[in-house]
Design a protein around this motif. Structure first.
Motif, PDB file in Angstrom:
ATOM      1  N   HIS A 197     -19.341  37.351   1.530  1.00  0.00           N
ATOM      2  CA  HIS A 197     -20.387  36.820   2.407  1.00  0.00           C
ATOM      3  C   HIS A 197     -20.770  37.831   3.472  1.00  0.00           C
ATOM      4  N   ARG A 198     -22.053  37.935   3.750  1.00  0.00           N
ATOM      5  CA  ARG A 198     -22.539  38.776   4.856  1.00  0.00           C
ATOM      6  C   ARG A 198     -23.795  38.112   5.383  1.00  0.00           C
ATOM      7  N   LEU A 199     -23.739  37.627   6.617  1.00  0.00           N
ATOM      8  CA  LEU A 199     -24.869  36.935   7.225  1.00  0.00           C
ATOM      9  C   LEU A 199     -25.972  37.928   7.573  1.00  0.00           C
ATOM     10  N   LYS A 200     -27.153  37.666   7.084  1.00  0.00           N
ATOM     11  CA  LYS A 200     -28.326  38.505   7.358  1.00  0.00           C
ATOM     12  C   LYS A 200     -29.097  37.925   8.543  1.00  0.00           C
ATOM     13  N   PRO A 201     -29.799  38.773   9.290  1.00  0.00           N
ATOM     14  CA  PRO A 201     -30.554  38.300  10.451  1.00  0.00           C
ATOM     15  C   PRO A 201     -31.515  37.148  10.131  1.00  0.00           C
ATOM     16  N   GLN A 202     -32.226  37.221   9.018  1.00  0.00           N
ATOM     17  CA  GLN A 202     -33.185  36.159   8.681  1.00  0.00           C
ATOM     18  C   GLN A 202     -32.483  34.831   8.427  1.00  0.00           C
ATOM     19  N   LYS A 203     -31.311  34.869   7.813  1.00  0.00           N
ATOM     20  CA  LYS A 203     -30.544  33.642   7.562  1.00  0.00           C
ATOM     21  C   LYS A 203     -30.150  32.996   8.886  1.00  0.00           C
ATOM     22  N   LEU A 204     -29.696  33.789   9.854  1.00  0.00           N
ATOM     23  CA  LEU A 204     -29.339  33.233  11.152  1.00  0.00           C
ATOM     24  C   LEU A 204     -30.581  32.694  11.864  1.00  0.00           C
ATOM     25  N   LEU A 205     -31.702  33.380  11.745  1.00  0.00           N
ATOM     26  CA  LEU A 205     -32.957  32.868  12.314  1.00  0.00           C
ATOM     27  C   LEU A 205     -33.324  31.524  11.695  1.00  0.00           C
ATOM     28  N   ASN A 206     -33.091  31.356  10.389  1.00  0.00           N
ATOM     29  CA  ASN A 206     -33.363  30.076   9.719  1.00  0.00           C
ATOM     30  C   ASN A 206     -32.446  28.968  10.231  1.00  0.00           C
ATOM     31  N   ILE A 207     -31.180  29.291  10.441  1.00  0.00           N
ATOM     32  CA  ILE A 207     -30.227  28.307  10.981  1.00  0.00           C
ATOM     33  C   ILE A 207     -30.653  27.897  12.382  1.00  0.00           C
ATOM     34  N   THR A 267     -35.746  42.074  14.634  1.00  0.00           N
ATOM     35  CA  THR A 267     -35.831  43.505  14.312  1.00  0.00           C
ATOM     36  C   THR A 267     -34.492  44.095  13.855  1.00  0.00           C
ATOM     37  N   ALA A 268     -33.456  43.271  13.808  1.00  0.00           N
ATOM     38  CA  ALA A 268     -32.120  43.772  13.451  1.00  0.00           C
ATOM     39  C   ALA A 268     -31.986  43.992  11.948  1.00  0.00           C
ATOM     40  N   GLU A 269     -31.208  45.003  11.586  1.00  0.00           N
ATOM     41  CA  GLU A 269     -30.891  45.253  10.181  1.00  0.00           C
ATOM     42  C   GLU A 269     -29.658  44.481   9.741  1.00  0.00           C
ATOM     43  N   SER A 270     -28.783  44.159  10.716  1.00  0.00           N
ATOM     44  CA  SER A 270     -27.567  43.405  10.415  1.00  0.00           C
ATOM     45  C   SER A 270     -27.190  42.590  11.646  1.00  0.00           C
ATOM     46  N   VAL A 271     -26.250  41.668  11.445  1.00  0.00           N
ATOM     47  CA  VAL A 271     -25.761  40.831  12.546  1.00  0.00           C
ATOM     48  C   VAL A 271     -24.306  41.201  12.785  1.00  0.00           C
ATOM     49  N   ASN A 272     -24.054  41.864  13.918  1.00  0.00           N
ATOM     50  CA  ASN A 272     -22.696  42.279  14.275  1.00  0.00           C
ATOM     51  C   ASN A 272     -22.369  41.744  15.652  1.00  0.00           C
ATOM     52  N   PHE A 273     -21.136  41.239  15.797  1.00  0.00           N
ATOM     53  CA  PHE A 273     -20.649  40.775  17.087  1.00  0.00           C
ATOM     54  C   PHE A 273     -19.449  41.643  17.466  1.00  0.00           C
ATOM     55  N   GLN A 274     -19.482  42.198  18.678  1.00  0.00           N
ATOM     56  CA  GLN A 274     -18.429  43.088  19.149  1.00  0.00           C
ATOM     57  C   GLN A 274     -17.739  42.467  20.354  1.00  0.00           C
ATOM     58  N   LEU A 275     -16.419  42.483  20.333  1.00  0.00           N
ATOM     59  CA  LEU A 275     -15.619  41.989  21.455  1.00  0.00           C
ATOM     60  C   LEU A 275     -15.543  43.041  22.552  1.00  0.00           C
ATOM     61  N   MET A 305     -27.378  35.348  27.766  1.00  0.00           N
ATOM     62  CA  MET A 305     -28.585  35.640  27.029  1.00  0.00           C
ATOM     63  C   MET A 305     -29.181  34.317  26.553  1.00  0.00           C
ATOM     64  N   LYS A 306     -30.460  34.203  26.683  1.00  0.00           N
ATOM     65  CA  LYS A 306     -31.154  32.996  26.247  1.00  0.00           C
ATOM     66  C   LYS A 306     -31.462  33.067  24.752  1.00  0.00           C
ATOM     67  N   LEU A 307     -31.700  31.893  24.161  1.00  0.00           N
ATOM     68  CA  LEU A 307     -31.952  31.811  22.735  1.00  0.00           C
ATOM     69  C   LEU A 307     -33.166  32.642  22.319  1.00  0.00           C
ATOM     70  N   SER A 308     -34.210  32.665  23.150  1.00  0.00           N
ATOM     71  CA  SER A 308     -35.405  33.453  22.807  1.00  0.00           C
ATOM     72  C   SER A 308     -35.067  34.932  22.661  1.00  0.00           C
ATOM     73  N   GLU A 309     -34.140  35.434  23.482  1.00  0.00           N
ATOM     74  CA  GLU A 309     -33.721  36.832  23.388  1.00  0.00           C
ATOM     75  C   GLU A 309     -32.935  37.085  22.101  1.00  0.00           C
ATOM     76  N   VAL A 310     -32.078  36.136  21.723  1.00  0.00           N
ATOM     77  CA  VAL A 310     -31.318  36.266  20.476  1.00  0.00           C
ATOM     78  C   VAL A 310     -32.296  36.369  19.313  1.00  0.00           C
ATOM     79  N   LYS A 311     -33.281  35.477  19.289  1.00  0.00           N
ATOM     80  CA  LYS A 311     -34.267  35.486  18.199  1.00  0.00           C
ATOM     81  C   LYS A 311     -35.061  36.788  18.191  1.00  0.00           C
ATOM     82  N   GLN A 312     -35.401  37.286  19.348  1.00  0.00           N
ATOM     83  CA  GLN A 312     -36.150  38.546  19.448  1.00  0.00           C
ATOM     84  C   GLN A 312     -35.333  39.701  18.858  1.00  0.00           C
ATOM     85  N   HIS A 313     -34.041  39.768  19.188  1.00  0.00           N
ATOM     86  CA  HIS A 313     -33.182  40.832  18.656  1.00  0.00           C
ATOM     87  C   HIS A 313     -32.985  40.682  17.148  1.00  0.00           C
ATOM     88  N   LEU A 314     -32.821  39.445  16.683  1.00  0.00           N
ATOM     89  CA  LEU A 314     -32.627  39.215  15.249  1.00  0.00           C
ATOM     90  C   LEU A 314     -33.868  39.593  14.438  1.00  0.00           C
TER      91      LEU A 314
END
Length: 157
Positions: free
Chosen positions: A67-77, A12-20, A1-10
């Protein structure tokens, strides 16, 4: 997945979850400790010089239960990394601790980011001599082509 896609998903996301791949989730109190640009400059087994660039996210389970990372915080990083590091719209790879530091591709299922297993591969298959597919051989053909010296189960002289 490209960075632009990550930003697009973030966006509209309500939370940031990573699943193995096994269905378990990275603990919700994880930290993104790095967003970086990784450049690999190498020569493959066919003698071809290659340069690969990827964006790297490093996830860390800090046992920081508040701690709980929010989508906007990750977008800022990500925005800060784009500004300071000059990263472009490259593929994203995620590092996450398993038995050792695991490297994963990134997908999205509509709700959660998916950590996709990565595999090694030969980049110069045309030059290294390994066939693309294992040849199919019938056992009867093998036995008929054996010399008198070497026989199945009998060893070689």
């Amino acid at each position: 997945m490209k960075l632009s896609e990550v930003k697009q998903h973030l966006a509209t996301a309500e939370s940031v979850n990573f699943q193995l791949a096994n269905g378990t989730f990275v603990p919700e109190h994880f930290h993104v400790t790095e967003v970086g640009l990784i450049t690999r400059h190498f020569i493959d087994c066919g003698g071809v010089e290659r340069i690969e660039k990827i964006i790297n996210f490093q996830l860390w389970d800090a046992n920081d239960f508040e701690h709980r990372l929010k989508p906007q915080k990750l977008l800022n990083i990500i925005a800060l990394s784009e500004n300071r590091l000059g990263i472009g719209d490259l593929e994203v790879e995620v590092e996450y601790q398993s038995d050792t530091i695991g490297k994963y591709g990134l997908g999205f299922d509509g709700t959660n980011f998916q950590l996709l297993p990565k595999k090694t591969a030969c980049l110069a298959q045309d030059a290294c001599g390994v066939p693309a597919q294992k040849p199919k051989v019938r056992m009867s053909d093998l036995q008929a082509s054996q010399s008198a010296c070497c026989t199945p189960g009998g060893g070689c002289c």
